[in-house]
Scaffold this motif. Sequence first.
Motif: not given
Length: 316
Positions: A118-141
């Motif tokens: 099974x293959x599932x979706x995922x999100x990126x977690x990026x550094x926002x200056x104070x910590x890591x915050x998750x984004x949205x599921x990207x369109x190709x995912x």
Amino acid sequence: MTPAPLVTMIVPGRDIAAFVPAALDSLVAQTARRWRALLIDDGSTDRTGDIFASAAADDARFHVVRLPDSCGLGAARNAGLALVDTPYLGFLDGDDELSPHALERMMGTLDATGSDFVAAAYVRSRFDGSGYASGRIQPWVAAATSPERHATTIFEHPRASANIVAWSKLSRTAFWDAHGLTFPEGVAYEDQIVAQQMYTRATAFDVIPDAVVRWRVRADGSSITQGKAHLPVLRDYLAALRGGIRVLDDAGARSAVTARIELILAMDVPPLLAIAEEHPDPAYAREVEVFLDELRALPAFADARPDPDFAAALSW
């Protein structure tokens, strides 16, 4: 008596002491409890090995494998694969995190469908200056994993080929054993060829839209395209793209080849061309142009219609 584990998670890491506690905590937090994790210390020089050892001392489901020298991600994963003896297997990079229901959701899907993986979706977690915050599921995912499909194939769902990462999938161990699947060693971008081998060799696979992993794009630049400015890294990257396309093409999955070309033209090529314009070594631009010529020569290229919105989503 403690029930036997159902799934082995292979967790490689090298010098990730700042991030690996969150990855291990995400395993402990799983709603599915019957897992074990192989913690592969790939020759770390920081406290990664100590953190692995402490986790194993606190929870018997963690098992540490120490590699005396750094062998790279592909070899570290392969070291774990050789030790899997559970019905299911999966991967979690030591600087990423699983969502709490990830294993329950993926194993439940495979139990219901009988598919190979099974293959599932995922999100990126990026550094926002104070910590890591998750984004949205990207369109190709999303295109690869939504809507949910059970017992599909790469011929029925060619856009699945966009989901190339090892850590968004859970597989039957027998599937890997039957096809002798392993990761290439000594190169970067280990996932691409293996992912396309999975899609083309599976009798059937499932896709689900749930975001099961938070993929950490590290603030030190180790996970972003800056590394591709180095010519050897570029060559590994282009070799992985070529290899993945070749696997799909050899299987006769023309629509999947078209889908990969569309994604590569929309997302991969523009930043490479931008780097080539500024790169001091003219060999860089030549490598990119040769790769583009190879894409143009593929019969599936004529059908490719890149989506410009995909490139815009890279900033999410």
